[in-house]
Design a protein around this motif. Structure first.
Motif, PDB file in Angstrom:
ATOM      1  N   LEU A 193      11.953  -1.593  -5.300  1.00  0.00           N
ATOM      2  CA  LEU A 193      11.604  -1.170  -6.657  1.00  0.00           C
ATOM      3  C   LEU A 193      10.161  -0.671  -6.712  1.00  0.00           C
ATOM      4  O   LEU A 193       9.861   0.327  -7.376  1.00  0.00           O
ATOM      5  CB  LEU A 193      11.790  -2.331  -7.644  1.00  0.00           C
ATOM      6  N   GLY A 194       9.263  -1.376  -6.014  1.00  0.00           N
ATOM      7  CA  GLY A 194       7.877  -0.932  -5.951  1.00  0.00           C
ATOM      8  C   GLY A 194       7.752   0.428  -5.296  1.00  0.00           C
ATOM      9  O   GLY A 194       6.991   1.286  -5.745  1.00  0.00           O
ATOM     10  N   VAL A 199       7.130   6.498  -5.515  1.00  0.00           N
ATOM     11  CA  VAL A 199       7.703   7.843  -5.338  1.00  0.00           C
ATOM     12  C   VAL A 199       7.728   8.591  -6.670  1.00  0.00           C
ATOM     13  O   VAL A 199       7.363   9.777  -6.741  1.00  0.00           O
ATOM     14  CB  VAL A 199       9.124   7.762  -4.736  1.00  0.00           C
ATOM     15  N   PHE A 200       8.135   7.909  -7.736  1.00  0.00           N
ATOM     16  CA  PHE A 200       8.144   8.551  -9.049  1.00  0.00           C
ATOM     17  C   PHE A 200       6.727   8.913  -9.491  1.00  0.00           C
ATOM     18  O   PHE A 200       6.504   9.958 -10.121  1.00  0.00           O
ATOM     19  CB  PHE A 200       8.800   7.647 -10.096  1.00  0.00           C
ATOM     20  N   GLY A 201       5.756   8.051  -9.173  1.00  0.00           N
ATOM     21  CA  GLY A 201       4.373   8.348  -9.511  1.00  0.00           C
ATOM     22  C   GLY A 201       3.896   9.627  -8.845  1.00  0.00           C
ATOM     23  O   GLY A 201       3.277  10.489  -9.484  1.00  0.00           O
ATOM     24  N   VAL A 214       8.964  16.420  -6.293  1.00  0.00           N
ATOM     25  CA  VAL A 214       9.243  15.624  -5.095  1.00  0.00           C
ATOM     26  C   VAL A 214      10.703  15.161  -5.118  1.00  0.00           C
ATOM     27  O   VAL A 214      11.330  15.042  -4.069  1.00  0.00           O
ATOM     28  CB  VAL A 214       8.292  14.407  -5.034  1.00  0.00           C
ATOM     29  N   LEU A 215      11.224  14.929  -6.322  1.00  0.00           N
ATOM     30  CA  LEU A 215      12.600  14.479  -6.488  1.00  0.00           C
ATOM     31  C   LEU A 215      13.473  15.635  -6.981  1.00  0.00           C
ATOM     32  O   LEU A 215      12.977  16.575  -7.599  1.00  0.00           O
ATOM     33  CB  LEU A 215      12.644  13.332  -7.505  1.00  0.00           C
ATOM     34  N   PRO A 216      14.780  15.564  -6.724  1.00  0.00           N
ATOM     35  CA  PRO A 216      15.664  16.682  -7.080  1.00  0.00           C
ATOM     36  C   PRO A 216      16.071  16.729  -8.536  1.00  0.00           C
ATOM     37  O   PRO A 216      16.984  17.466  -8.896  1.00  0.00           O
ATOM     38  CB  PRO A 216      16.889  16.429  -6.182  1.00  0.00           C
TER      39      PRO A 216
END
Length: 217
Positions: A193-194, A199-201, A214-216
């Motif tokens: 989760l961390g 990654v979302f940050g 960075v994410l699709p």
């Protein structure tokens, strides 16, 4: 508005919600303590108390965003601030896992019932408020953009179900003698989760500043 856009929003809400709802903290630990005696019903009451504070906060943030979201550079500012807080929270979760912190041993059963404790531990938890102001606000903003303000209650339901299921389940586990904080797999899970938060940050900062995802979704 495409179905892919809505699916991407729902996936984002589920992953970001998991980083808050499923991670250890005062509310979660208190839920385990009440669960020892009250089982899943205690967990449900803790989640209900949490929702009593959370839903009005969620809607107030939504109203506030409507008044400022079309200001110049606001989207970039929210992405950078939200992404930075995600990086910090994600790093803190990873550090706490490596330290092997177990808060259950340091807490005692409160004199209030689980419903009241759910309210108090939400209303007076600064990390909870910060999470919504800087992390939750990112998907509130996306919801308003994609579904307009009327979509906020629906997206909230897609968030809050996790609180009720998780707190009820873990309270039941405590009732039957399982302390999830001592389970090795749970520490690994919180570490994941961390990592998701980190990654979302990176994704939000990169997309806001350089328009690079960075994410699709």
């Amino acid at each position: 508005m495409s179905s892919e856009t809505i699916i991407g929003l729902l996936v984002t809400v589920q992953l970001l919600s998991a980083t808050g709802a499923l991670a250890p903290g005062p509310l979660f630990v208190t839920n385990l303590i009440y669960g020892v005696h009250g089982g899943w019903k205690s967990g449900f009451k803790v989640a209900l108390g949490h929702m009593i504070v959370e839903f009005p906060l969620y809607m107030v943030i939504g109203l506030g965003l409507i008044s400022v979201m079309y200001m110049a550079d606001f989207k970039m500012l929210l992405g950078v601030l939200g992404g930075t807080v995600m990086l910090i929270f994600g790093a803190l979760q990873m550090v706490n896992i490596f330290r092997g912190r177990n808060e259950l041993a340091n807490m005692k059963l409160g004199k209030h019932g689980p419903l009241i404790m759910g309210i108090l531990l939400s209303a007076f938890n600064p990390f909870f408020i910060l999470w919504w102001l800087f992390i939750g606000s990112t998907f509130i903003y996306a919801t308003i953009n994609i579904l307009s303000y009327y979509g906020l209650p629906l997206i909230y339901v897609s968030h809050v179900w996790m609180d009720f299921v998780w707190l009820s389940l873990t309270a039941h586990m405590a009732f039957i003698g399982r302390n999830i904080l001592r389970e090795k797999y749970y520490r690994f899970f919180v570490g994941i989760l961390g990592l998701i938060l980190i990654v979302f940050g990176i994704h939000f900062i990169s997309k806001s500043v350089w328009n690079v995802s960075v994410l699709p979704f």
